[in-house]
Design a protein around this motif. Sequence first.
Motif, short mmCIF file in Angstrom:
data_model
loop_
_atom_site.label_atom_id
_atom_site.label_comp_id
_atom_site.label_asym_id
_atom_site.label_seq_id
_atom_site.Cartn_x
_atom_site.Cartn_y
_atom_site.Cartn_z
N LEU A 200 -52.40 60.93 52.13
CA LEU A 200 -52.75 59.55 51.81
C LEU A 200 -51.52 58.67 51.94
N VAL A 201 -51.53 57.78 52.93
CA VAL A 201 -50.34 56.96 53.21
C VAL A 201 -50.73 55.49 53.36
N GLY A 202 -51.73 55.06 52.61
CA GLY A 202 -52.24 53.70 52.79
C GLY A 202 -51.57 52.64 51.95
N GLY A 203 -50.72 53.03 50.99
CA GLY A 203 -50.14 52.06 50.07
C GLY A 203 -49.15 51.12 50.72
N LYS A 204 -48.95 49.97 50.08
CA LYS A 204 -48.01 48.97 50.60
C LYS A 204 -46.58 49.20 50.13
N GLY A 205 -46.37 50.10 49.18
CA GLY A 205 -45.02 50.40 48.74
C GLY A 205 -44.32 49.23 48.10
N THR A 206 -45.05 48.47 47.28
CA THR A 206 -44.47 47.24 46.71
C THR A 206 -43.26 47.53 45.83
N ARG A 207 -43.23 48.70 45.18
CA ARG A 207 -42.08 49.01 44.31
C ARG A 207 -40.80 49.22 45.10
N LEU A 208 -40.93 49.43 46.41
CA LEU A 208 -39.75 49.66 47.25
C LEU A 208 -39.38 48.44 48.09
N ARG A 209 -40.00 47.31 47.84
CA ARG A 209 -39.58 46.12 48.58
C ARG A 209 -38.14 45.77 48.22
N PRO A 210 -37.36 45.26 49.19
CA PRO A 210 -37.78 44.75 50.50
C PRO A 210 -37.80 45.78 51.63
N LEU A 211 -37.50 47.06 51.35
CA LEU A 211 -37.45 48.05 52.43
C LEU A 211 -38.79 48.19 53.12
N THR A 212 -39.88 48.10 52.35
CA THR A 212 -41.22 48.32 52.93
C THR A 212 -41.82 47.06 53.54
N LEU A 213 -41.05 45.99 53.64
CA LEU A 213 -41.54 44.82 54.38
C LEU A 213 -41.61 45.12 55.88
N SER A 214 -40.76 46.04 56.34
CA SER A 214 -40.71 46.33 57.77
C SER A 214 -41.28 47.69 58.14
N ALA A 215 -41.53 48.55 57.16
CA ALA A 215 -42.07 49.88 57.47
C ALA A 215 -42.83 50.40 56.25
N PRO A 216 -43.90 51.17 56.47
CA PRO A 216 -44.60 51.79 55.34
C PRO A 216 -43.67 52.78 54.63
N LYS A 217 -43.87 52.93 53.34
CA LYS A 217 -43.00 53.81 52.54
C LYS A 217 -42.83 55.21 53.14
N PRO A 218 -43.90 55.89 53.59
CA PRO A 218 -43.72 57.25 54.10
C PRO A 218 -42.94 57.31 55.41
N MET A 219 -42.69 56.14 56.03
CA MET A 219 -41.93 56.12 57.28
C MET A 219 -40.47 55.69 57.08
N LEU A 220 -40.08 55.41 55.85
CA LEU A 220 -38.69 55.03 55.60
C LEU A 220 -37.76 56.22 55.87
N PRO A 221 -36.60 55.97 56.46
CA PRO A 221 -35.66 57.07 56.71
C PRO A 221 -35.23 57.73 55.42
N THR A 222 -35.54 59.00 55.29
CA THR A 222 -35.24 59.76 54.08
C THR A 222 -34.50 61.02 54.50
N ALA A 223 -33.23 61.10 54.16
CA ALA A 223 -32.40 62.21 54.64
C ALA A 223 -32.45 62.29 56.16
N GLY A 224 -32.36 61.14 56.80
CA GLY A 224 -32.19 61.08 58.24
C GLY A 224 -33.43 61.13 59.10
N THR A 225 -34.61 61.16 58.47
CA THR A 225 -35.85 61.20 59.25
C THR A 225 -36.97 60.63 58.36
N PRO A 226 -38.06 60.13 58.94
CA PRO A 226 -39.12 59.60 58.07
C PRO A 226 -39.55 60.61 57.01
#
Length: 362
Positions: free
Chosen positions: A15-41
Amino acid sequence: MTSEVRTDAVDAVVLVGGKGTRLRPLTLSAPKPMLPTAGTPYLSHLFSRIREAGIRHVVLGTSYRAEVFEEYFGDGKSIGLDLEYVVEEEPLDTAGAIRNVYDRLRADHVIVFNGDIISGSDLGEQLRVHRESEADVTLHLQRVPDPSRFGSVPTDETGRVQAFLEKTPDPPTDQINAGCYVFRRPVIEAIPTGRRVSVERETFPQLLEQGAHIQGFVDESYWLDVGTPEAFVRGSADLVRGLAPTSALPGRPGDFLVLDGASVAEDAQLSGGSTIGVAAVVGPGAKIDGSVLFDGAAVSEGAIVERSVLGHGARVGAGAVLRGVVLGDGVSVGAGCELLDGARVWPDVVLPDGSVRFSSDA
């Protein structure tokens, strides 16, 4: 995966439908599960666990920036998976999102993941418990030191779930819902369609009322909800240091990870599981501790960056200090600035030299 589990009879749903509001402003440009985490989404790490459990067919329930997932992962063949995508036209909550992908399911049993959890639980063991107990649903339950921050899930001596309790100052158990569920397929089919449905508040309590068998799989391995900036930074660092399991790390586990094309001065100090992204720059004497620099970010001479996230192309001036800070893409923090815990700077904002201080020595 253990021999008792037929992996061809298990689908995975993420389930990857959320807007990731708690992680803004990072999630303004990418969905939370696609943020670089340890060098890869982040999803790359979850996919590595799914693949190692022997599961191949994965359905993603998407909504916000849905196109990004398929653009990056495609049909999944390059990572050894068979990926499908279902777009949620309107928010359906957790159970509604699971029901929304029902038509793409092929197997008798379905393991469902929330797309913002880093976990080291044994998926094969959870599936084995599900089969052997002949449960309708099997929940991953995590033991935590402070269950009062979560709803708790008590079980009997056989592991069968007794109730789903809201947050309370004095919970009767330290077991919480860890966001990973195994369903028998008919249970998913019975979820109402066309409206929001929550597994925690509606589906699971109703199943208990109806006498369904909900089994708990209790685990004490690594577990972290990475929905906040503080947790995101910690989760990335733990993956880099090998504290959280993954086979998707683009390098060896260690105290830091420097991706191809990054430039780090010889006397710069990297520590705490920091990640330095592609084409990022760390200047002379700079200190990066427990932080994530996205691709193209730059930290100038003598700057200190601790427990922070620097978005794509963000700039930190000479001698600046950042502790517990989030910089959006393209932010420029001037020399001598001091940003402390909780500060979030929106994309492309420019802070002039010395313009923000918390100390009285400016």
